[in-house]
Design a protein around this motif. Structure first.
Motif, PDB file in Angstrom:
ATOM      1  N   ILE A 103       0.837  -1.207   0.000  1.00 40.33           N
ATOM      2  CA  ILE A 103       0.000   0.000   0.000  1.00 40.33           C
ATOM      3  C   ILE A 103       0.870   1.256   0.000  1.00 40.33           C
ATOM      4  CG2 ILE A 103      -1.539   1.369   1.483  1.00 40.33           C
ATOM      5  CD1 ILE A 103      -2.779  -1.284   2.431  1.00 40.33           C
ATOM      6  N   HIS A 104       1.861   1.267   0.880  1.00 41.81           N
ATOM      7  CA  HIS A 104       2.623   2.509   1.047  1.00 41.81           C
ATOM      8  C   HIS A 104       3.643   2.728  -0.062  1.00 41.81           C
ATOM      9  CE1 HIS A 104       0.552   3.713   4.584  1.00 41.81           C
ATOM     10  NE2 HIS A 104       0.519   2.429   4.906  1.00 41.81           N
ATOM     11  N   ASN A 105       4.077   1.657  -0.698  1.00 37.75           N
ATOM     12  CA  ASN A 105       4.986   1.883  -1.816  1.00 37.75           C
ATOM     13  C   ASN A 105       4.246   2.327  -3.058  1.00 37.75           C
ATOM     14  OD1 ASN A 105       7.894   1.572  -1.166  1.00 37.75           O
ATOM     15  ND2 ASN A 105       6.963  -0.107  -0.021  1.00 37.75           N
ATOM     16  N   ILE A 106       2.989   1.954  -3.155  1.00 39.92           N
ATOM     17  CA  ILE A 106       2.183   2.523  -4.240  1.00 39.92           C
ATOM     18  C   ILE A 106       2.077   4.034  -4.009  1.00 39.92           C
ATOM     19  CG2 ILE A 106      -0.140   2.625  -5.224  1.00 39.92           C
ATOM     20  CD1 ILE A 106      -0.335  -0.434  -4.669  1.00 39.92           C
ATOM     21  N   ARG A 107       1.872   4.431  -2.759  1.00 43.35           N
ATOM     22  CA  ARG A 107       1.808   5.865  -2.450  1.00 43.35           C
ATOM     23  C   ARG A 107       3.132   6.550  -2.765  1.00 43.35           C
ATOM     24  NH1 ARG A 107       1.468   6.562   3.048  1.00 43.35           N
ATOM     25  NH2 ARG A 107       1.228   8.761   2.609  1.00 43.35           N
ATOM     26  N   ARG A 108       4.242   5.859  -2.510  1.00 47.59           N
ATOM     27  CA  ARG A 108       5.561   6.473  -2.748  1.00 47.59           C
ATOM     28  C   ARG A 108       5.878   6.604  -4.234  1.00 47.59           C
ATOM     29  NH1 ARG A 108       7.168   3.030   1.761  1.00 47.59           N
ATOM     30  NH2 ARG A 108       7.482   4.439   3.500  1.00 47.59           N
ATOM     31  N   ASN A 109       5.429   5.653  -5.011  1.00 46.69           N
ATOM     32  CA  ASN A 109       5.760   5.585  -6.440  1.00 46.69           C
ATOM     33  C   ASN A 109       7.261   5.562  -6.733  1.00 46.69           C
ATOM     34  OD1 ASN A 109       5.042   5.388  -9.195  1.00 46.69           O
ATOM     35  ND2 ASN A 109       5.274   7.611  -9.473  1.00 46.69           N
ATOM     36  N   LEU A 160      -5.476   2.879  -5.471  1.00 50.98           N
ATOM     37  CA  LEU A 160      -4.469   3.724  -4.820  1.00 50.98           C
ATOM     38  C   LEU A 160      -3.671   4.568  -5.815  1.00 50.98           C
ATOM     39  CD1 LEU A 160      -3.041   1.226  -2.170  1.00 50.98           C
ATOM     40  CD2 LEU A 160      -4.373   3.280  -1.703  1.00 50.98           C
ATOM     41  N   THR A 163       1.087   3.559 -10.668  1.00 51.31           N
ATOM     42  CA  THR A 163       1.211   4.125 -12.009  1.00 51.31           C
ATOM     43  C   THR A 163       1.296   3.070 -13.102  1.00 51.31           C
ATOM     44  OG1 THR A 163       3.583   4.410 -11.634  1.00 51.31           O
ATOM     45  CG2 THR A 163       2.180   6.312 -11.214  1.00 51.31           C
ATOM     46  N   GLU A 251       4.114  10.756 -13.784  1.00 49.85           N
ATOM     47  CA  GLU A 251       4.027  11.057 -12.354  1.00 49.85           C
ATOM     48  C   GLU A 251       5.444  11.104 -11.776  1.00 49.85           C
ATOM     49  OE1 GLU A 251       1.093  11.332 -10.314  1.00 49.85           O
ATOM     50  OE2 GLU A 251       0.156  11.567 -12.285  1.00 49.85           O
TER      51      GLU A 251
ATOM     52  N   GLU B 199       6.200   3.346   6.898  1.00 52.39           N
ATOM     53  CA  GLU B 199       4.817   3.016   7.270  1.00 52.39           C
ATOM     54  C   GLU B 199       4.749   2.284   8.607  1.00 52.39           C
ATOM     55  OE1 GLU B 199       6.420   2.257   4.552  1.00 52.39           O
ATOM     56  OE2 GLU B 199       6.116   0.216   3.851  1.00 52.39           O
TER      57      GLU B 199
END
Lengths: 288, 512
Positions: A103-109, A160, A163, A251, B199
């Motif tokens: 989840i959080h690495n998708i946010r980080r890109n 989420l 990209t 992005e 996280e």
């Protein structure tokens, strides 16, 4: 480069007929197409049969802890953006133990690629359900059969704003190679979920089953709502779409957002140490 | 208090013509800015001059219109600066000096705020004239302190991290380690560092290992509960022989404990963290003067031996401020990274157990690390002979590490000694000085592994006691493992640091 340039002369400890062999082959073909030098490539993995893949490919590799490949991978890329970083994981490793990191690495890109070997079962620990096991799937542990909803990685990733989101089937090496080429060359985070039959512990979702329950989609992957719709297909009946499900270009990546790389691409470890700057910092702590 | 606003809080400031660096119970002057302030001080207000706001009528207190003046200046938020102005005047701080301090403190908040705070400070300074009618305090000014910097324990460690070549930090916020995260993050752009808020704690330390594998010196900061989540990765660091510096700002546990109080309870946690057997080092700075050097040393040590190195701090040390001469930063960090070659093997067997450490992308070789047992190349193996040799290789480095330790500091030359470690340095030392007792202090800023001659040193005393902020006596137990049993253990585990009076009382009652 040729696919054989990535060969390792080691015994492969996967079951005969395992779907992982074709993923390994497709990955070597993709890397050869992209001309990536083994010493510029880092494969990062967690634990599970998928986690062993880096052992079988000539490159740098970091095989860490169960579910924790993504934190290591994103940091390797952030330390040296000049490296190609590919994270290889199984459905238990990435979607179970490592779900929060996904989840959080998708946010980080970050500009890395995650390849998930999805066989809907835990192979290394001998046949328990995985987060993607289909309802009704019986195992020695899930004695009544799985009754939870399977995790839907593509829908989560599209929701989420990952990209690049794709699904492949390891029974089709050529198309898997093509998808991997697109994923690795994508600028930003790429998630590729690969259906891969476990011939030993999953007698339900076989090569034949995947063939019958998938099809290649040719929708416009830039359309996010359509992508979300596509990512929901196959659950509760019908066929799962294969191919690029969602893609957005342009992005900013995690590394590009880090202030150290604004105008300077030098890897962190090559940066010089400036004692004068530090002296100035200390002097700034003089109160009056 | 673990709440964001409100409640009762107090700040203890010690003023003296000679350096004072430790916590004392005694309160000579109390500025009470809320009705609950005196009660909050929990029995510490004895023979104390209480200066209270006139809004509440504290018996026997000198009344000052602090709140009223603050409100006239724009709000109760200025009460602290008004009180600070009054206190500055009372202690003979020149008004210009005080103004300068206000300016430097509020500079970054913009000219309007600086102006408002200067007005508040000056008002307070005026009120201080009234105070002087009631009492006179005479402190001899020490012009030499103008050369000093004012640091807290967190900044002292943070400066050392930068000096030690830290390039990557990922952490998850947790008191009292958060200030170090803020410090590194604030300085990241200037010093070419990456800071990432992970996280969770598990991600934080795994990121550090990834960064370190790729060549960046990395740092993770947390407190006990957060560190408990990181243990598996400490084992990974041990297995893949990858350096990492782990800062633990200790606070009372178990679990979440007392989030804003202090303790030295996580020594055992750091000592035994992680599955399997592998070397590590645990450093615990005792004072701001040497914290920068010790923190920098932690990075060099981790790099040289390819191991996890712990920096044990605690809430008391992390939040303690005092003035000191500018810390001298040692020489350039010494890096131990090798250019790789065709056929390079990351875990090559060597005589001292240290293999040349390559990183990906530097040289023509590949760098393979694996959490499974592996051969010299980093490939999974079940060859039991290789396994045995790898265990020996990993653990061999502990022997070298034992010859490369920070020596304990011995203060005094007496037959009895107080043994202490970490943040208790000045507390113990001032207690010895103020009691005038014939007792020495032995302070350890490296608690593991211990120097070879520790046993010899400690046995040279007739009578010893170990002072530490925990219930069990964890360091005393560690010494016992090494073969030394102290006569006494003096422990405090209510969440507060030792006080100078408390340690002095212990010396008188037990040690003399």
């Amino acid at each position: 480069m040729r696919p054989e340039d990535y060969d390792m002369n080691v015994e492969i400890a996967w079951c005969p007929g395992c779907g992982n062999f074709s993923i390994l082959r497709a990955l070597k073909m993709a890397l050869a197409d992209l001309d990536i030098l083994p010493e510029r490539l880092v494969l990062v993995s967690g634990i599970g049969q998928a986690g062993k893949l880096p052992q079988y490919l000539k490159c740098n590799h970091f095989n860490g802890l169960h579910g924790r490949s993504l934190p290591a991978a994103v940091a390797i890329k952030a330390t040296n953006p000049q490296l190609t970083v590919i994270d290889v994981s199984g459905d238990g490793c990435m979607y179970g133990e490592g779900g929060n990191h996904l989840i959080h690495n998708i946010r980080r890109n970050p500009d890395i690629t995650t390849i998930v070997h999805g066989n809907m079962v835990y192979g290394l620990t001998k046949g328990q359900a995985s987060p993607t096991s289909q309802p009704g799937f019986r195992t020695p542990v899930q004695v009544q059969g799985v009754f939870e909803e399977p995790f839907n990685p593509l829908a989560v990733a599209v929701a989420l704003g990952a990209t690049f989101v794709a699904r492949a089937f390891s029974g089709d090496v050529e198309r898997t190679r093509d998808i991997l080429v697109e994923a690795i060359s994508h600028h930003g985070y790429a998630l590729v979920d690969i259906f891969q039959p476990c011939v030993t512990f999953n007698r339900v979702n076989t090569f034949q089953w995947f063939r019958e329950h998938t099809y290649y989609t040719d929708h416009d992957p830039a359309d996010r709502l359509l992508a979300l719709e596509k990512s929901l297909e196959g659950y509760g009946g019908g066929r799962f779409p294969l191919g690029v499900i969602y893609r957005v270009e342009g992005e900013r990546t995690f590394e590009e957002n880090l202030s150290v790389y604004h105008g300077d691409a030098t890897p962190l470890w090559r940066r010089s140490h400036d004692p004068d700057k530090l002296k100035r910092l200390i002097e700034s702590k003089r109160m009056v | 208090m673990s709440r964001v606003r409100g409640g009762e809080n107090s700040t203890l400031i010690r003023v003296s013509s000679t350096p004072v660096r430790a916590f004392i119970e005694r309160v000579d002057v109390l500025f009470a800015l809320s009705p609950g302030a005196v009660e909050h001080m929990d029995g510490r207000v004895k023979d104390t001059l209480v200066i209270a706001d006139e809004e509440f009528h504290e018996e026997g207190a000198i009344s000052l219109p602090i709140m009223g003046e603050a409100e006239k200046l724009g709000g109760r938020i200025f009460a602290n600066v008004v009180a600070a102005g009054a206190a500055a005047n009372l202690f003979g701080v020149r008004e210009e000096t005080f103004d300068e301090a206000v300016r430097s403190l509020f500079e970054r908040k913009g000219p309007d705020i600086v102006e408002a705070d200067l007005r508040a400070g000056r008002k307070g300074y005026e009120l201080g004239d009234e105070l002087r009618e009631h009492l006179e305090i005479s402190i001899e000014p020490q012009p030499s302190v103008r050369e000093h910097v004012v640091l807290n324990g967190t900044e002292a460690v943070g400066i050392g991290c930068i000096a030690g070549g830290c390039r990557f930090m990922s952490s998850y916020p947790m008191t009292p380690s958060t200030p170090l995260q803020v410090f590194i993050s604030e300085n990241a752009a200037e010093f070419d560092m990456v800071f990432e808020q992970a996280e969770d704690e598990i991600a934080a330390i795994n990121m550090c290992l990834g960064a370190s594998y790729a060549g960046a010196r990395s740092l993770v900061a947390t407190s006990g509960s957060g560190f408990a989540l990181m243990e598996e990765a400490v084992g990974l660091a041990g297995m893949i022989e990858t350096p990492v510096v782990i800062y633990i700002g200790q606070r009372p546990g178990p679990a979440v404990g007392l989030p804003t109080r202090t303790a030295q309870e996580d020594l055992n946690l750091a000592l035994y963290a992680g599955p399997g057997e592998f070397p590590r080092a645990i450093l615990a700075p005792g004072k701001l003067e040497d914290a920068p050097e010790i923190a920098a040393h932690a990075f060099n040590l981790a790099d040289r031996y390819q191991i996890p190195v712990f920096l044990l701090s605690d809430q008391y040390l992390a939040d303690l401020y005092y003035d000191l001469p500018s810390p001298q930063i040692g020489e350039e960090p010494s890096y131990h990274i090798t250019r790789t070659w065709e056929g390079y093997r990351r875990f090559e067997f060597t005589a001292d157990g240290i293999s040349p450490r390559g990183i990906p992308g530097y040289g023509s070789g590949t760098v393979r690390v694996d959490s499974d047992e592996h051969d010299e190349e980093g490939l999974i193996t079940e060859d039991l002979d290789v396994r045995r040799r790898m265990v020996e290789k990993r653990n061999l480095r502990l022997e070298m590490l034992k010859d490369d330790t920070l020596k304990p500091e011995v203060y005094g030359d007496n037959s009895s000694a107080l043994i202490c470690w970490g943040s208790t340095y000045w507390l113990v030392r001032e207690a010895i000085e103020s009691s005038g007792a014939d007792v020495s202090m032995v302070h350890f800023s490296q608690v593991y592994p211990l120097p070879h001659d520790t046993l010899e040193l400690l046995e040279s005393f007739d009578r010893t006691a170990v002072v530490e902020n925990n219930y069990r006596g964890q360091f005393a137990d560690l010494l016992k493992l090494e073969g030394f049993e102290a006569d006494e253990r003096f422990r405090r585990y209510d969440g507060m640091p030792f006080s100078v009076e408390g340690v002095a009382g212990f010396i008188e009652e037990v040690l003399l």
